[in-house]
Write an enzyme that holds these catalytic residues in place. Sequence first.
Site, mmCIF file in Angstrom:
data_model
loop_
_atom_site.group_PDB
_atom_site.id
_atom_site.type_symbol
_atom_site.label_atom_id
_atom_site.label_comp_id
_atom_site.label_asym_id
_atom_site.label_seq_id
_atom_site.Cartn_x
_atom_site.Cartn_y
_atom_site.Cartn_z
ATOM 1 N N TYR A 124 0.797 -1.220 0.000
ATOM 2 C CA TYR A 124 0.000 0.000 0.000
ATOM 3 C C TYR A 124 0.840 1.284 0.000
ATOM 4 C CZ TYR A 124 -4.503 -2.310 0.497
ATOM 5 O OH TYR A 124 -5.637 -3.055 0.276
ATOM 6 N N LYS A 173 3.727 -14.449 5.888
ATOM 7 C CA LYS A 173 4.148 -15.402 4.865
ATOM 8 C C LYS A 173 5.683 -15.412 4.855
ATOM 9 C CE LYS A 173 3.165 -18.212 1.380
ATOM 10 N NZ LYS A 173 2.361 -19.447 1.468
ATOM 11 N N ASP A 206 -1.896 -18.333 4.150
ATOM 12 C CA ASP A 206 -2.736 -19.269 3.387
ATOM 13 C C ASP A 206 -3.436 -20.253 4.323
ATOM 14 O OD1 ASP A 206 -0.206 -20.241 3.935
ATOM 15 O OD2 ASP A 206 0.010 -21.354 2.054
ATOM 16 N N ASP A 230 -6.315 -6.781 4.621
ATOM 17 C CA ASP A 230 -7.405 -6.353 3.738
ATOM 18 C C ASP A 230 -8.212 -7.574 3.303
ATOM 19 O OD1 ASP A 230 -8.906 -4.685 1.962
ATOM 20 O OD2 ASP A 230 -7.662 -5.413 0.307
ATOM 21 N N ASP A 234 -12.234 -9.059 4.891
ATOM 22 C CA ASP A 234 -13.461 -9.297 4.109
ATOM 23 C C ASP A 234 -13.961 -10.711 4.390
ATOM 24 O OD1 ASP A 234 -13.107 -6.807 2.833
ATOM 25 O OD2 ASP A 234 -13.771 -7.601 0.900
HETATM 26 C C1 IPM Z 1 -10.572 -1.401 2.749
HETATM 27 C C2 IPM Z 1 -10.698 -1.082 1.274
HETATM 28 C C3 IPM Z 1 -9.551 -0.175 0.855
HETATM 29 C C4 IPM Z 1 -8.257 -0.931 1.085
HETATM 30 C C5 IPM Z 1 -9.656 0.359 -0.581
HETATM 31 C C6 IPM Z 1 -10.953 1.100 -0.801
HETATM 32 C C7 IPM Z 1 -8.496 1.230 -0.952
HETATM 33 O O1 IPM Z 1 -10.733 -2.249 0.518
HETATM 34 O O2 IPM Z 1 -10.590 -0.465 3.563
HETATM 35 O O3 IPM Z 1 -10.469 -2.584 3.101
HETATM 36 O O4 IPM Z 1 -7.828 -1.672 0.203
HETATM 37 O O5 IPM Z 1 -7.683 -0.784 2.156
HETATM 38 MN MN MN Z 2 -10.825 -4.065 1.746
#
Ligand code: IPM
Ligand code: MN
Length: 333
Positions: A124, A173, A206, A230, A234
């Site tokens: 990032y 990793k 993984d 990230d 999710d």
């Molecule tokens: C998150 C989002 C962001 C990230 C994007 C929108 C840049 O996916 O906050 O998880 O990748 O960090």
């Molecule tokens: Mn995200």
Amino acid sequence: MTEIVLIPGDGVGQEVIPAAAEVLAALGLGLTFREAPAGFGHFEKTGNAIPDETLADVEATGLALFGATSSPSGGVVGYRSPILALRRTFDLYCNLRPTWSLPVISPRPGVDLLLVRENTEDLYVGRERREGDTTVAERVITAAGSERIARAAFEQACERAGDRRLVVTIVHKANVLKVTDGLFRQQCKAVAAEYPDIGCNEMLVDAMALRLMRDPEAFDVIVTTNLFGDILSDQASHWMGGLGVAPSANIGVRAAVFEPVHGSAPDIAGQGIANPLGAILAAAMLCDHIGQPAAGDRVRAACAAALAAGVATADIGGSANTPTMTRAVLARL
Ligand code: IPM
Ligand code: MN
């Protein structure tokens, strides 16, 4: 007086941030709000995705509630994601992403974990370049950055522990990324040694991807680098009932920005059907952060009670819309 900058952004951000602000206002904490622009819509109008005035507002208050912004994947010259700009400008190094079982909508009970994501380093840093037909992205991991996120994770574990013995799992990793994740792992282990009351475990990313799907209740606090965090966050949100309800906090030394994990959802934007719970639960994290954890608990309990009563938006299998879902939470505060 505590003032909060509201940055709705694009798409459903415009719908869920007012809902979350309404819940915050109803708590009677004397909070005040000012709204500030950011996002792709603002960029198209002005050529700037996040104006200096918005950054100055966040600088002044140190607190923001951020909705979502759209970032075209192909990339548009001059456009940079506003949330990344906020994380970088204010060095919001600690991204807290909790996941816990919610009534009715969680696929199973008993999950209660916190993913602590390093929020400023790794891929990032945005150092991508093209050298002829070769493209390169730099993965930057520093000793100081790793140490401070590890410390944040162990401090969070202490806060959550009560009289239980919690475990922090370091996810990396380092078998392949020997230098970068080798350093991350080493720094995390060094910090772990300062917390004898908190357990420490490690897992390759993984393997964690599978374990998180198989037995999420086995984990308390997970600490990991930016991109892995990230992705795993999710995935973890599945156990709450999905991305629509997952909250997060971006915390630095002089500012903190709270946001739902979901994006701007252009497919449903403008219809008034977006799930406000991700933003409302992010507002609850803001309460915790400003020293009002009882208010945060009230908000979390009201969301759980609304869900338990069967109120839900379409993404979580119900027929409520943004206003009716929000009212159901307000009524249970
Ligand atoms: C998150 C989002 C962001 C990230 C994007 C929108 C840049 O996916 O906050 O998880 O990748 O960090
Ligand atoms: Mn995200």
